[in-house]
Design a protein around this motif. Structure first.
Motif, PDB file in Angstrom:
ATOM      1  N   GLN A 149       6.562 -11.751  -8.865  1.00  0.00           N
ATOM      2  CA  GLN A 149       5.198 -11.229  -9.632  1.00  0.00           C
ATOM      3  C   GLN A 149       4.856  -9.722  -9.033  1.00  0.00           C
ATOM      4  N   THR A 150       5.637  -9.209  -8.137  1.00  0.00           N
ATOM      5  CA  THR A 150       5.356  -7.870  -7.799  1.00  0.00           C
ATOM      6  C   THR A 150       6.395  -7.012  -8.417  1.00  0.00           C
ATOM      7  N   ASP A 151       5.616  -5.977  -9.066  1.00  0.00           N
ATOM      8  CA  ASP A 151       6.508  -4.894  -9.749  1.00  0.00           C
ATOM      9  C   ASP A 151       6.336  -3.748  -8.927  1.00  0.00           C
ATOM     10  N   ILE A 152       7.410  -2.995  -8.365  1.00  0.00           N
ATOM     11  CA  ILE A 152       7.312  -2.012  -7.577  1.00  0.00           C
ATOM     12  C   ILE A 152       6.898  -0.762  -7.879  1.00  0.00           C
ATOM     13  N   VAL A 153       7.139  -0.803  -9.353  1.00  0.00           N
ATOM     14  CA  VAL A 153       6.570   0.452 -10.146  1.00  0.00           C
ATOM     15  C   VAL A 153       5.089   0.483 -10.427  1.00  0.00           C
ATOM     16  N   GLN A 154       4.870  -0.589 -10.585  1.00  0.00           N
ATOM     17  CA  GLN A 154       3.184  -0.863 -10.802  1.00  0.00           C
ATOM     18  C   GLN A 154       2.662  -0.571  -9.418  1.00  0.00           C
ATOM     19  N   ALA A 175       3.679   1.026  -6.768  1.00  0.00           N
ATOM     20  CA  ALA A 175       3.888   2.482  -6.272  1.00  0.00           C
ATOM     21  C   ALA A 175       3.166   3.455  -7.181  1.00  0.00           C
ATOM     22  N   ARG A 176       2.863   3.263  -8.429  1.00  0.00           N
ATOM     23  CA  ARG A 176       2.345   4.300  -9.277  1.00  0.00           C
ATOM     24  C   ARG A 176       1.176   4.981  -8.637  1.00  0.00           C
ATOM     25  N   PRO A 177       0.083   4.215  -8.253  1.00  0.00           N
ATOM     26  CA  PRO A 177      -1.225   4.963  -7.799  1.00  0.00           C
ATOM     27  C   PRO A 177      -0.726   5.996  -6.766  1.00  0.00           C
ATOM     28  N   HIS A 178       0.024   5.515  -5.652  1.00  0.00           N
ATOM     29  CA  HIS A 178       0.298   6.135  -4.535  1.00  0.00           C
ATOM     30  C   HIS A 178       1.191   7.552  -4.829  1.00  0.00           C
ATOM     31  N   LEU A 179       2.014   7.316  -6.107  1.00  0.00           N
ATOM     32  CA  LEU A 179       2.909   8.531  -6.695  1.00  0.00           C
ATOM     33  C   LEU A 179       1.789   9.483  -7.156  1.00  0.00           C
ATOM     34  N   GLU A 180       0.932   9.140  -7.970  1.00  0.00           N
ATOM     35  CA  GLU A 180       0.102   9.869  -8.596  1.00  0.00           C
ATOM     36  C   GLU A 180      -0.871  10.546  -7.578  1.00  0.00           C
ATOM     37  N   GLU A 181      -1.218   9.967  -6.557  1.00  0.00           N
ATOM     38  CA  GLU A 181      -1.914  10.727  -5.425  1.00  0.00           C
ATOM     39  C   GLU A 181      -1.349  11.963  -4.729  1.00  0.00           C
ATOM     40  N   LEU A 182       0.108  11.314  -4.466  1.00  0.00           N
ATOM     41  CA  LEU A 182       1.008  12.316  -3.864  1.00  0.00           C
ATOM     42  C   LEU A 182       1.345  13.577  -4.539  1.00  0.00           C
ATOM     43  N   LEU A 225       5.379  18.426   5.084  1.00  0.00           N
ATOM     44  CA  LEU A 225       4.998  17.368   4.029  1.00  0.00           C
ATOM     45  C   LEU A 225       5.697  15.684   4.409  1.00  0.00           C
ATOM     46  N   ALA A 226       6.571  15.969   5.147  1.00  0.00           N
ATOM     47  CA  ALA A 226       7.249  14.648   5.810  1.00  0.00           C
ATOM     48  C   ALA A 226       6.138  13.584   5.952  1.00  0.00           C
ATOM     49  N   GLN A 227       5.020  13.958   6.599  1.00  0.00           N
ATOM     50  CA  GLN A 227       4.275  12.935   7.214  1.00  0.00           C
ATOM     51  C   GLN A 227       3.570  12.345   5.782  1.00  0.00           C
ATOM     52  N   ASP A 228       3.257  13.277   4.882  1.00  0.00           N
ATOM     53  CA  ASP A 228       2.608  12.681   3.649  1.00  0.00           C
ATOM     54  C   ASP A 228       3.488  11.839   2.886  1.00  0.00           C
ATOM     55  N   VAL A 229       4.731  12.182   2.745  1.00  0.00           N
ATOM     56  CA  VAL A 229       5.658  11.386   2.054  1.00  0.00           C
ATOM     57  C   VAL A 229       5.815   9.959   2.776  1.00  0.00           C
ATOM     58  N   ARG A 230       5.805   9.731   4.107  1.00  0.00           N
ATOM     59  CA  ARG A 230       6.094   8.735   4.965  1.00  0.00           C
ATOM     60  C   ARG A 230       4.680   8.058   4.798  1.00  0.00           C
ATOM     61  N   ASP A 231       3.664   8.855   4.691  1.00  0.00           N
ATOM     62  CA  ASP A 231       2.385   7.853   4.567  1.00  0.00           C
ATOM     63  C   ASP A 231       2.234   7.135   3.337  1.00  0.00           C
ATOM     64  N   ALA A 232       2.871   7.771   2.197  1.00  0.00           N
ATOM     65  CA  ALA A 232       2.504   7.136   0.929  1.00  0.00           C
ATOM     66  C   ALA A 232       3.770   6.227   0.792  1.00  0.00           C
ATOM     67  N   ALA A 233       4.840   6.321   1.377  1.00  0.00           N
ATOM     68  CA  ALA A 233       5.886   5.276   1.514  1.00  0.00           C
ATOM     69  C   ALA A 233       5.473   3.811   2.208  1.00  0.00           C
ATOM     70  N   GLY A 234       4.789   4.387   3.333  1.00  0.00           N
ATOM     71  CA  GLY A 234       4.226   3.221   4.074  1.00  0.00           C
ATOM     72  C   GLY A 234       3.128   2.453   3.578  1.00  0.00           C
ATOM     73  N   ALA A 235       2.442   3.192   2.552  1.00  0.00           N
ATOM     74  CA  ALA A 235       1.200   2.294   1.938  1.00  0.00           C
ATOM     75  C   ALA A 235       1.678   1.461   0.971  1.00  0.00           C
TER      76      ALA A 235
END
Length: 272
Positions: A101-106, A108-115, A253-263
């Motif tokens: 039931q977990t759609d990775i695109v769905q 991840a999308r809010p975190h991609l948009e924020e990044l 940027l590395a920290q921001d990208v790692r934070d988004a991926a971690g979230a």
């Protein structure tokens, strides 16, 4: 015969008593539910004996046994003599359902948009697809930079930042094989010793770079997304023109990208 008039005070006391009794039952039920969840969570490190389980939960053996028995009846736990209690088949079934039931695109999308909003650069989401990186989502940046990528594109693993992030956990032997395959398929020429040295640094830092290796004048920063079991299931990257991607900015940027991926990873069940 007419009914005797009711006593308002008596009625009020009965209503209040019923309300208190109902709240008490609800509280007891919630407490039992939470204790049952505590029992399940105590199995995380493997089988647990009744005495050890009671100590972990801070409950008596009789209460612990009663809770565990109820969970066994519902197949959330099993019991093995001399080993103790452990996860049951019901949890495995629910785990598969939750994963389906977990759609990775769905997710991840809010975190991609924020990044993308924070960096003003193009953000990608991709997964490992055979021996290529498959782009599942793309959020365009605000800068006048043409990032020639589309959802559904498949790119080399060893020359893209996103691809390298997907490979961070792989053995160096596998890196060498994939590098040779990409070079044979026409990836930009590069010395393997230099590339491997960078990959070892990426594996330690938890992020990767594309230093114009895949496309001239385009740089990116990427980081892996992990699933519930800790394995890498996808990656996020931020891409922009080299003029906006100095070495110092990429490091920041590395920290921001790692934070988004971690979230995203945490929403997928990773607890690392």
């Amino acid at each position: 015969m007419r009914n005797a008039p009711s006593n308002p005070d008596l009625v009020a006391r009965k209503v209040a008593g019923a309300s208190v009794e109902g709240e008490a039952k609800a509280s007891t039920g919630s407490q039992t539910l939470l204790r049952g969840l505590d029992v399940i969570e105590a199995m995380g490190d493997g089988p647990v004996t009744l005495p050890d389980l009671a100590v972990r939960l801070g409950l008596t053996r009789s209460t612990t046994h009663r809770l565990a028995t109820a969970l066994i009846e519902r197949r959330y736990l099993t019991f093995t003599p001399r080993l103790g209690y452990q996860f049951g088949p019901k949890l495995l079934e629910l785990g598969f359902l939750a994963q389906r039931q977990t759609d990775i695109v769905q997710v991840a999308r809010p975190h991609l948009e924020e990044l993308a909003a924070t960096t003003e650069d193009t953000v990608h989401l991709g997964v490992l697809d055979g021996e290529r990186a498959l782009y599942l989502d793309k959020i365009a940046g605000r800068r006048r930079v043409d990032i020639r990528s589309r959802v559904g594109d498949r790119h080399p693993l060893t020359s893209t930042g996103l691809g390298k992030a997907l490979l961070i956990d792989h053995a160096p032997e596998n890196w060498a094989v994939l590098f040779a395959q990409d070079q044979a398929a026409g990836a930009p020429a590069m010395d393997y010793a230099v590339w491997e040295g960078r990959m070892r640094a990426y594996a330690q830092s938890g992020h990767s770079f594309d230093l114009e290796e895949n496309e001239d004048l385009i740089r990116c920063v990427a980081a892996p997304i992990r699933g519930a079991g800790g394995a890498i299931v996808a990656a996020i990257s931020v891409s922009s023109a080299a003029q906006y991607m100095s070495d110092d900015r990429m490091a920041d940027l590395a920290q921001d990208v790692r934070d988004a991926a971690g979230a995203v990873s945490r929403e997928l069940g990773w607890s690392g």
